[in-house]
Design a protein around this motif. Structure first.
Motif, mmCIF file in Angstrom:
data_model
loop_
_atom_site.group_PDB
_atom_site.id
_atom_site.type_symbol
_atom_site.label_atom_id
_atom_site.label_comp_id
_atom_site.label_asym_id
_atom_site.label_seq_id
_atom_site.Cartn_x
_atom_site.Cartn_y
_atom_site.Cartn_z
ATOM 1 N N ASN A 6 4.773 4.443 -4.092
ATOM 2 C CA ASN A 6 5.446 3.312 -4.718
ATOM 3 C C ASN A 6 5.635 3.532 -6.211
ATOM 4 O O ASN A 6 6.684 3.208 -6.761
ATOM 5 N N THR A 63 0.199 3.850 -2.684
ATOM 6 C CA THR A 63 0.284 3.496 -4.105
ATOM 7 C C THR A 63 1.039 4.580 -4.882
ATOM 8 O O THR A 63 1.944 4.269 -5.671
ATOM 9 N N GLY A 98 8.267 -3.152 -5.521
ATOM 10 C CA GLY A 98 8.049 -2.262 -6.655
ATOM 11 C C GLY A 98 9.354 -1.941 -7.380
ATOM 12 O O GLY A 98 9.392 -1.874 -8.613
ATOM 13 N N THR A 144 -0.024 -2.984 -5.728
ATOM 14 C CA THR A 144 0.181 -2.213 -4.494
ATOM 15 C C THR A 144 -1.154 -1.811 -3.890
ATOM 16 O O THR A 144 -1.364 -1.895 -2.682
#
Lengths: 288, 313, 416
Positions: free
Chosen positions: A98, A95, A165, A214
């Motif tokens: 991203n 996470t 993303g 995510t």
């Protein structure tokens, strides 16, 4: 401030056009919510039922005899802290990666005019459409050759900066007004500074959305962590929980549902924590 | 060495700028710098495997060759030619098209409606509602399958009981070749609505409040404001939503897996399901060919969506 | 980072070089090698699925006690994804020493060349013949049977009694059994045979085997449209034509229908004893019966379960085979049954089993068949499932369905 103003204004309008409409909206939302939430409610109540009751047709909405046995067995049989920690490490890293890498490239694609921009965007879009299933085996061969089998790194690296993303951030940032960025450029600010000081704060709602999505997909991912892990010590929570579908023909539904509830809690926590970035009215005053 | 000298001296020549590079070049370098982490990861972990799997589709590689993948024969386009004669694949392609063309608009409309209502229509309990509509996304597929099967049960299910009240004799949803797919489409819209809602909620934040306030002063009603401000301003986010949902739905898979196993009579068999089957059978060559056929379909769909939703200038 | 990119490029390039092509005549046949004498040493890594994976360490303790200096490392793997995990491990050369492998996967994985042929010293006759057959691919055995399951007819004894019918001996008997329970026993359906769909071949093929059908011919190709299979399909379809079997069933409806007395009988494996008891012990107490498959030319049923295989890349090949040998001992097989209820694959492992229902399964195990151990079996099976569904739902005739099965199976081939 802004929210309070608009709420007051909304109140006026509601009175003028009749409170009935507000009620209609709430009723419609409540009905839709009941439809949306009922499987979740059943999952929650099912986790307190015996396997026999779960299988019953038609299903019961409240347990006949509520039991904590499923949760007890789950926590007794499972090295919970370890699997939870594994999941947290992998999901946290993916996470974070991203959020940082995708917003960087998203900004460049949205607001910087540079040679190769079109091609780069085309590449991102192509990456978005790559069929996942068939690259699976070659990717594992690569991870194996790099010596990353049975490591957290092997679970993290392939997903550290996803095209999803980049696309999301690019779309959102391109909707932000050019004026602020141009003004900063005229003032001599560097791109990194513009990105960090202007774009990131303005893109907070999108970052929140990207973070939620995510986190969700990484937290729930099953097949890749399973294949990379060679020992149970490396299992993530969903992989460990899947052990309870105990045979090719048998499933312990109670344990499975209790496990599903346990897995979902962190996702909901992240959602609640980040959804405050969806509040009405980011102050855009001063921009034209 | 020479290059270095030039660069070293450059700042002095180009004062008062800190470097001698033009703004354009500096910006270009910054942009590629921003792209570097993504590119490095992409080239390492995606490009290689993609190339390998693309090559697979031109060979006769089966799972029994896994240990020695070089000992296979090139078969050219044979695998792709086979697709055109594979009745299961052709049926799956038609089913997928049906699913996408009905499912994408339905999901976007639902998600947009809910997002706008939650953003502006209600003030109380907003956070609670937002969480509520996100629940389908996080509900375990096992629970989803059990509850939806119950909802759609022909005799005792609530859906058919409601229909009976309206004097309609509801079909055997999941075992009826005509109605199984519509049932799955509605279910998919239900499951994915919350996902898009999150994206749309974020998108709505990028719209300056002043625009609404100005319109309200001009006497524009709620619908007019939605049509003339929200929709145009939300265009980039809508495009994102349409593309992502399109890509996701072209790879439609989980719903038929848990609800119908692709049946009855393969009427809910999707292309991704067919790929999954071939992969499970160990036909990596053929599964790859199917995947790249799907890849091309996704590119075409995305291209069309970009055309339809690109910003009007 | 540069190194990583280099590897990626090299990998792609290597794949591109696959001009080498297949060797003519295929790879050289495997020759089983002896295992060393003396006790096992070192670490043995084992993968096992589901409950077996969770509980295997119980057996491993006994093995470790008998072989000081050996350590067994068990990794439990979820059934979901197990096939992909083993396939990926073979491709990435990251296999453990030994793994549990579903019987229908043996053909596929053995042909990768990743499995070690069973060394001499294992007594084939100690296992049920159908179970041993699941390990044999192209005439070579690549593992040993671990546990088995087979299919029987479950029925409601109360409905049978009410209808005055006895458990069937042959096909005619099964038909009147089902008819009686529907017409006089009060059930809506006499028997629930799967109307096509995933896995229905496991119920259909035994009827073909009962007519003496063989699914492959002398040349090794498929023979699915023989007079024997035609007879079996005609018989199978007659249950749907006469309304004795439901034409569609959703998951869960079978169990509930059986408990409610709507469905009088069905064909399934031993796990259904537990499922039914758990769901409605009170309703079914004294009303649940199982009986063997009807007999024509044969009384064959389907055999499934799992085998134990050792990988060629195993770091501890000797230790792994010794563990497999240990797990095949009758007393260990009996312990295993008591631990996880898996039915012993070794005949002598049954001596301690007294449950009357399980004993019927034990009797049926003497007469079982297994589908051909070809690497394309799962794909051919799905063709059978599809065509069976079309025929059961009246979309095609039995004759056309068989022709189509044969044509498609031949096109798929046996993977050689």
């Amino acid at each position: 401030m802004t929210a309070a103003v608009s709420r007051a204004r909304g109140g006026h309008r509601a009175r003028r056009s009749g409170g009935n409409r507000v009620w209609a909206v709430y009723t419609a939302l409540a009905i839709a919510l009941a439809v949306a939430g009922s499987p979740f409610a059943w999952m929650l109540s099912g986790s307190f039922k015996t396997d026999a009751e779960i299988r019953r047709i038609p299903p019961t909405w409240l347990p006949d005899q509520a039991t904590l046995d499923n949760y007890r067995e789950l926590f007794e049989r499972l090295d919970f802290p370890r699997y939870f920690a594994n999941s947290l490490i992998v999901t946290g890293a993916v996470t974070a990666g991203n959020l940082v890498f995708c917003s960087m490239l998203g900004y460049a694609l949205a607001k910087i005019d540079f040679p190769g921009r079109q091609a780069l965007f085309a590449l991102v879009m192509a990456a978005l459409m790559v069929p996942g299933a068939v690259t699976f085996v070659p990717l594992f061969v690569l991870i194996s050759n790099l010596g990353l089998v049975d490591t957290h790194l092997g679970m993290i690296l392939p997903f550290l900066a996803g095209p999803f993303g980049v696309f999301l951030m690019r779309q959102y940032i391109s909707g932000l007004p050019d004026e602020v960025i141009d003004a900063a450029r005229v003032d001599g600010a560097g791109e990194l500074r513009i990105f960090a000081r202007i774009v990131v704060p303005l893109a907070r709602p999108a970052l929140a959305a990207l973070g939620i999505l995510t986190f969700l997909s990484t937290w729930n991912s099953f097949l890749w962590p399973l294949v990379v892990a060679q020992s149970e010590e490396r299992y993530t929570l969903p992989v460990a929980l899947a052990l309870y579908s105990i045979g090719q023909n048998q499933t312990r539904f109670g344990l499975l549902l209790a496990g599903a509830v346990v897995v979902v809690v962190p996702v909901l926590v992240v959602f609640v924590a980040l959804q405050r970035f969806f509040v009405q009215g980011i102050a855009m005053t001063g921009l034209k | 060495m020479a290059v270095r000298t030039v660069r070293d001296r450059a700042p002095a020549l180009a004062a008062p700028r800190r470097t001698g590079l033009s703004d354009r070049t500096r910006r270009g370098l910054a942009a590629w710098g921003f792209a570097l982490p993504f590119l490095a990861l992409f080239l390492t972990f995606t490009a290689g495997p993609v190339l390998a799997s693309l090559l697979m589709s031109f060979t006769d590689l089966r799972s029994s060759d896994l240990r020695d993948p070089l000992a296979v024969d090139f078969v050219g386009l044979d695998n792709y030619a086979r697709l055109l004669q594979d009745e299961v694949f052709l049926q799956a392609a038609a089913n997928t098209l049906y699913f996408v063309s009905a499912g994408v608009p339905l999901t976007i409309l639902c998600a947009l409606g809910v997002a706008v209502l939650l953003d502006k229509g209600v003030t109380r309990l907003r956070a609670f509602f937002r969480l509520g509509f996100y629940l389908p996304v996080v509900t375990s597929i096992v629970a989803v399958a059990v509850v939806w099967r119950f909802l759609l049960q022909p005799e005792t299910g609530p859906v058919n009981q409601l229909l009976r009240l309206a004097g309609i004799d509801g079909p055997h949803w999941l075992t009826d070749p005509v109605w199984a797919m519509p049932a799955l489409i509605v279910m998919a819209a239900w499951r994915n609505m919350g996902y898009l809602m999150v994206v749309f909620l974020a998108g709505l934040q990028a719209i300056p409040r002043e625009l609404y306030e100005a319109a309200q002063v001009d006497g524009a009603g709620a619908w007019a404001r939605f049509r003339r401000i929200t929709l145009p301003m939300l265009r980039p986010t809508l495009l994102f939503g349409a593309v992502i949902t399109g890509i996701g739905y072209l790879q439609f898979f989980e719903e038929p897996l848990v609800m119908t196993r692709g049946g009855p009579l393969n009427t809910t068999m999707s292309v991704s399901y067919a790929i999954y089957d071939q992969f499970g059978f160990g036909n990596y060559d053929y599964a790859s060919a199917m995947s790249y056929a799907l890849f091309v379909a996704i590119i075409v769909l995305t291209f069309v969506q970009f055309r339809l939703l690109r910003p009007r200038t | 980072m540069k190194r990583l990119t280099t590897v990626a490029v090299a990998l792609a390039a290597l794949t591109a070089l696959s001009g080498c092509g297949r060797e003519a005549g295929g790879p050289a046949p495997d020759r089983p090698a002896e295992t060393g004498a003396g006790p096992a040493r070192g670490t043995v890594s084992v993968w096992a699925m589901g409950t077996e994976g969770e509980k295997l360490s119980v057996l491993a303790e006994g093995f470790e006690a008998a072989n000081p200096g050996v350590e067994v490392e068990v990794t439990a793997i979820p059934w979901d994804g197990a096939h992909d995990k083993i396939a990926s491990a073979i491709a990435g050369r990251a296999t453990p020493d030994m793994s549990m492998i579903g019987t229908t996967w043996m053909g596929e994985f053995a042909r990768t060349g990743a499995l070690d042929p069973t060394p001499p010293g294992f007594d084939e006759d100690a296992y049920f013949p159908g179970a041993w057959a699941t390990t044999v691919v192209d005439g070579t055995s690549y593992g040993v049977p671990w546990y088995v399951e087979t299919r029987l007819i479950y029925y409601r004894t109360d409905l049978a009694e009410k209808a005055g019918v006895k458990p069937p001996a042959d096909w005619a008997g099964l038909k009147s059994f089902a008819k009686g329970m529907r017409d006089r026993g009060g059930a809506r359906y006499g028997i629930a045979l799967p109307p096509g769909g995933t896995g229905s071949w496991q119920t259909f093929l035994p009827f073909a085997w009962q007519q003496g059908a063989s699914l492959t011919g002398a040349d090794g190709g498929f023979t699915l449209d023989t007079p024997q299979t035609a007879k079996a399909l005609e018989y199978y379809l007659s249950y749907f034509e006469e309304g004795l079997s439901p034409a569609a069933l959703q998951p869960g409806e079978l169990e509930q229908g059986f408990i409610d007395g709507e469905i009088a009988s069905f064909v399934s494996g031993p796990w259904h004893i537990g499922v039914l008891k758990e769901q409605a012990e009170d309703v079914l107490d004294g009303r649940l019966g199982v009986t063997g498959m009807p007999e024509e030319e044969t009384g064959a049923s389907f055999i499934g379960g799992a085998d134990l295989a050792v990988f060629k890349d195993a770091g501890n090949r000797d230790g792994a085979w010794k563990f497999a040998e240990y797990l095949s001992r009758p007393e260990v097989q009996a312990t295993w049954y008591r631990t996880v209820n898996d039915l012993p694959a070794v005949k002598d492992g049954w001596s301690g089993i007294t449950d009357p229902m399980l004993k019927v399964f034990g009797e049926q195990l003497g007469e079982t068949r297994t589908p051909p151990a070809v690497s394309t079996w799962e794909q051919v099976a799905s063709v059978i499932d599809d065509e069976l569904e079309k025929a059961a739902k009246g979309r095609t005739t039995g004759e056309a369905a068989l022709k189509s099965m044969q044509r498609k199976a031949t096109a798929i081939g046996t993977g050689t």
